[in-house]
Design an enzyme around this catalytic site. Structure first.
Site, PDB file in Angstrom:
ATOM      1  CE  LYS A  23       5.544 -46.381 -47.517  1.00 34.58           C
ATOM      2  NZ  LYS A  23       6.807 -45.714 -47.399  1.00 34.58           N
ATOM      3  CG  ASN A  24       9.992 -46.396 -48.970  1.00 27.76           C
ATOM      4  OD1 ASN A  24       8.809 -46.049 -49.042  1.00 27.76           O
ATOM      5  ND2 ASN A  24      10.635 -46.499 -47.818  1.00 27.76           N
ATOM      6  NE  ARG A  98       8.328 -36.727 -46.556  1.00 30.47           N
ATOM      7  CZ  ARG A  98       8.794 -35.512 -46.345  1.00 30.47           C
ATOM      8  NH1 ARG A  98       8.115 -34.657 -45.659  1.00 30.47           N
ATOM      9  NH2 ARG A  98       9.971 -35.173 -46.823  1.00 30.47           N
ATOM     10  CB  CYS A 122       5.330 -41.417 -41.121  1.00 26.63           C
ATOM     11  SG  CYS A 122       4.546 -42.914 -41.688  1.00 26.63           S
ATOM     12  CG  ASP A 312      12.073 -47.121 -43.011  1.00 23.35           C
ATOM     13  OD1 ASP A 312      11.207 -46.325 -42.685  1.00 23.35           O
ATOM     14  OD2 ASP A 312      13.010 -46.828 -43.780  1.00 23.35           O
ATOM     15  CB  VAL A 334      17.638 -41.996 -40.293  1.00 27.29           C
ATOM     16  CG1 VAL A 334      17.009 -41.481 -41.583  1.00 27.29           C
ATOM     17  CG2 VAL A 334      18.793 -42.936 -40.619  1.00 27.29           C
TER      18      VAL A 334
END
Ligand code: EPU
Length: 440
Positions: A23-24, A98, A122, A312, A334
């Site tokens: 996804k990222n 975002r 999120c 994550d 983070v």
């Protein structure tokens, strides 16, 4: 808020699932296609809502996007780009992602202007965009605040400037890359993030004609070029999803083969998984994760930027740690506010206490501030079923794991958010033998 699941836990998850592209990375590679003069082809694209959001945003700007969902192939042709006719069209999209801020560099190059709607994502801390803005302004963009968002203008084009990030932010590193590749001059970016997803984005940009070199000390050198071309690329796999399923195997006493999981991108996860007492076996196309029986061990864990343990992975792993014997210590460095999800786990019977102090590691940026970013987890504690509401994407998956580990029937609401980053998660849960049913 939507989506509600009835989950009857107590059955180990066993079987095989496949993870596709990250996804990222995928969303950023799709944005990079805007910089090209012709068509780009991206493969291994997962069917998740973040991909839909970027697809819609690209189309609103005039790009042609063809998405073959089952094959996982996206073809993007920038064509005649323009700003959306009505900025309100971006509203619904911005609220869930975002990504729009990363459109800034490519649009400033192609159109001399960009519009960034108010950003969503999120709720895991303030998640400011000050680093992004500083980069864009340093390169020559002027910002005009409008009621629905930010209008950026660069009438004279963008010029390279040295950039030193205050923190190795993933998004700000991507912002700099996507802006610097076509800016006039050479950009020295220091204190950059070097996550595997960023390395794959650099690989894509290089295929497009960019000149980028990465040093060993978090420095990236980008030589601007006047034109970039379409790319053909297969996304790296989603290591966050792979780690989430691994944590699910551990917490439920199960055995899951994650097809697509790649060792090199998951080294820090695999070390932690082994230290906790999980077993894994790696082959050329995936990794099998399982609970070998007996006790799990408590550990001290600190999240960090790459090559550290990803933030994550933290939430799914915390659920597994509630089943480990002894006291585990967690330090989230983070995000300042990523431990709120533990309240529901406590409601389910976990013994977790959060602290403002930096526990079990080095002092981090949040140490002298008022953020509960450390936790002490005492286990093992049986988890009880509960009625809980998903707070964010990764917290949401961790609630699924908790409900599956609990003996009895739980109700988990606001689960639609999980579609943002976990492809076909219901289908996969069923394939692993989970008793899960969508009731709303
Ligand atoms: N930060 C600032 N100012 C900025 C940008 C970041 O202070 O302008 C701070 C953030 O508030 C945070 C830290 O820097 O405390 C790190 O943020 P980063 O920019 O690295 O995160 P991001 O780019 O917004 C991406 C992923 C996140 C992942 C982080 C860290 C995407 C779309 N999102 O976010 O993924 O947690 O990197 O690896 O790539 C997720 O997938 O669930 C997710 C949240």
């Amino acid at each position: 808020m939507s989506g509600k699941l009835r989950i009857t836990g107590g059955t180990p998850l066993t079987g095989e699932i496949t993870v596709r592209g990250a996804k990222n990375f995928v969303s950023k590679a799709m944005v990079a296609a805007l910089l090209a003069s012709d068509t780009s082809v991206l493969r291994n694209v997962p069917l998740i809502r973040d991909v839909d959001v970027v697809t819609d945003l690209l189309r609103l700007h005039g790009a042609r996007v063809e998405y073959s969902q089952d094959a996982g192939i996206v073809e993007i042709t920038p064509g005649e780009l323009h700003l959306p006719d009505d900025p309100e069209e971006m509203d619904g999209l911005a609220g869930s992602s975002r990504i729009p801020i990363l459109f800034a560099g490519p649009l400033l190059h192609k159109l001399g202007e960009a519009f960034i709607p108010d950003l969503g994502g999120c709720h895991i801390g303030d998640r400011p965009v000050d680093f992004h803005m500083r980069v864009l302004e340093e390169f020559g963009a002027k910002r005009i605040q409008e009621p629905a968002g930010l209008h950026l203008v660069a009438e004279k084009g963008l010029k390279a400037k040295p950039v030193r990030l205050p923190y190795p932010s993933v998004g700000a590193t991507e912002q700099t890359l996507l802006t610097a590749v076509m800016a006039e001059g050479i950009t020295m970016l220091s204190n950059a993030a070097v996550e595997p997803e960023i390395m794959d984005l650099i690989a894509v940009l290089q295929k497009m004609g960019a000149i980028i070199s990465v040093d060993t000390d978090r420095t990236i050198r980008i030589e601007g070029v006047p034109e970039l071309y379409g790319y053909s690329h297969t996304s790296l796999p989603d290591r966050i999803e792979a780690g989430s399923w691994a944590a699910a195997a551990l917490a439920t006493g199960g055995d899951i083969y994650v097809r697509g999981a790649k060792q090199l991108d998951m080294m820090s996860f695999l070390n932690v998984f082994r230290k906790v007492g999980g077993a894994f076996e790696i082959d050329d196309v995936g990794i099998r994760f399982w609970h070998p029986g007996g006790e799990l061990h408590s550990i001290s864990l600190q999240t960090d930027v790459h090559p550290g343990f990803m933030t994550d992975w933290q939430q799914p792993m915390v659920v597994a740690l509630t089943q480990a014997s002894g006291i585990s210590i967690l330090h989230e460095t983070v995000y300042e506010n990523r431990l709120g999800f533990t309240d529901a786990l406590v409601e389910m019977g976990a013994h977790i206490q959060t602290y403002r102090e930096c526990l079990g590691g080095l002092e981090c940026r949040f140490g002298q501030r008022n953020f509960y970013h450390s936790a002490v987890i005492q286990g093992p504690t049986p988890l009880h079923p509960a009625d809980i509401e998903v707070p964010d994407l990764r917290g949401g998956f961790s609630y699924l794991i908790a409900a599956l580990a609990a003996n009895g029937t739980s109700y988990v609401s606001n689960t639609d958010i999980i579609d943002r980053g976990y492809e076909h998660f219901m289908r996969k849960l069923h394939a692993l033998g989970a008793h899960v049913e969508k009731i709303e």
